[in-house]
Design a protein around this motif. Structure first.
Motif, short mmCIF file in Angstrom:
data_model
loop_
_atom_site.label_atom_id
_atom_site.label_comp_id
_atom_site.label_asym_id
_atom_site.label_seq_id
_atom_site.Cartn_x
_atom_site.Cartn_y
_atom_site.Cartn_z
N THR A 65 29.51 -17.81 -1.82
CA THR A 65 29.25 -18.46 -0.57
C THR A 65 28.90 -16.99 -0.02
OG1 THR A 65 32.08 -17.53 -0.06
CG2 THR A 65 30.99 -20.02 -1.03
N CYS A 66 28.37 -17.46 1.45
CA CYS A 66 28.85 -16.07 2.76
C CYS A 66 29.53 -15.38 2.27
CB CYS A 66 28.19 -17.00 3.80
SG CYS A 66 28.14 -16.17 4.71
N LYS A 67 30.46 -16.04 2.63
CA LYS A 67 32.12 -15.62 2.92
C LYS A 67 32.12 -14.63 2.21
CE LYS A 67 34.23 -18.24 6.33
NZ LYS A 67 35.07 -19.32 6.51
N LYS A 68 32.10 -14.91 0.88
CA LYS A 68 32.53 -14.23 -0.34
C LYS A 68 31.28 -13.14 -0.17
CE LYS A 68 34.35 -16.87 -4.13
NZ LYS A 68 34.21 -17.29 -5.61
N ALA A 69 29.68 -13.01 0.11
CA ALA A 69 29.46 -11.93 -0.34
C ALA A 69 28.87 -11.15 0.74
CB ALA A 69 27.34 -12.70 0.25
N ILE A 70 30.56 -11.22 2.04
CA ILE A 70 30.64 -10.70 3.04
C ILE A 70 31.56 -9.79 2.40
CG2 ILE A 70 31.81 -9.77 5.03
CD1 ILE A 70 29.75 -12.38 6.18
#
Length: 220
Positions: A186-191
């Motif tokens: 997800t976007c949050k995991k990438a961050i």
């Protein structure tokens, strides 16, 4: 003039070459045997100084001499506010066979400032030195000039494939994107991943996401 290595270390195209004063002035009548300084303007608009008995010899020294004693940049290229990736590839005469270099340039040098920085930091133009500099700059951008969380989230919402490419500074296609999604990415995991390991690749991020899913499923 000298014994030079056969492999060209400087494949940069020459726009202009001018003979200057002798390196060691000699007696009259021996001009043809004198070594002269030569000023060369390359396709990146940088001015070099090298030496040679004549134009052909000076070009030979320019292309093969990597000891930085006789061949050096004496005037850097001016900042070009209109420099795009296509211009840069043409100026460097990167062939279609060097697709990995072309792709790396398009992804890593994704602003006019970065493209001008690449020219400013380049010395000799050949495949090995060019790719090495691109890799060094990529690492620096990932460590010190990472895309902000807010900007990444905005890009991810609009176009996740492009967002991941810009965030990881690597080529991402729809297939790799779906691998990421299917692994639980997800976007949050990438961050989260990039905060702990700035130079993590997308493949490494996918593997880490898969490991987290396995741990959750098997209760590790």
């Amino acid at each position: 003039m000298t014994t030079l290595q056969h492999e060209k270390v400087n494949k940069q195209h020459i726009l202009d070459i001018v003979r200057m004063e002798p390196v060691w002035p000699q007696a009259e009548g021996k001009d043809e045997k004198e070594i002269h300084y030569y000023h060369i303007t390359d396709a990146l608009n940088r001015k070099w100084q090298t030496i040679g008995y004549n134009v052909s010899d000076a070009i030979e020294v320019f292309q093969h001499d990597k000891n930085n004693v006789w061949t050096r940049i004496i005037e850097s290229a001016p900042f070009n506010p209109k420099l795009d990736t296509c211009n840069l590839i043409q100026m460097l005469h990167i062939s279609s066979e060097d697709e990995h270099i072309r792709n790396a340039m398009q992804i890593i040098l994704n602003s006019v400032e970065r493209r001008n920085e690449f020219i400013a930091r380049s010395m000799y133009i050949n495949e090995q030195d060019t790719f090495k500099l691109l890799c060094n700059m990529k690492g620096e951008y990932l460590r010190y000039q990472q895309l902000t969380d807010k900007k990444f989230m905005e890009l991810y919402a609009a176009n996740p494939v492009e967002a991941l490419s810009v965030y990881f500074l690597e080529s991402v296609d729809i297939h790799l994107y779906w691998e990421w999604v299917e692994a639980g990415g997800t976007c949050k995991k990438a961050i989260q991943y990039k905060q702990s390991t700035p130079e993590m690749t997308l493949i490494q991020a996918i593997e880490r996401a898969e490991e987290e899913v396995d741990c959750h499923v098997f209760g590790y």
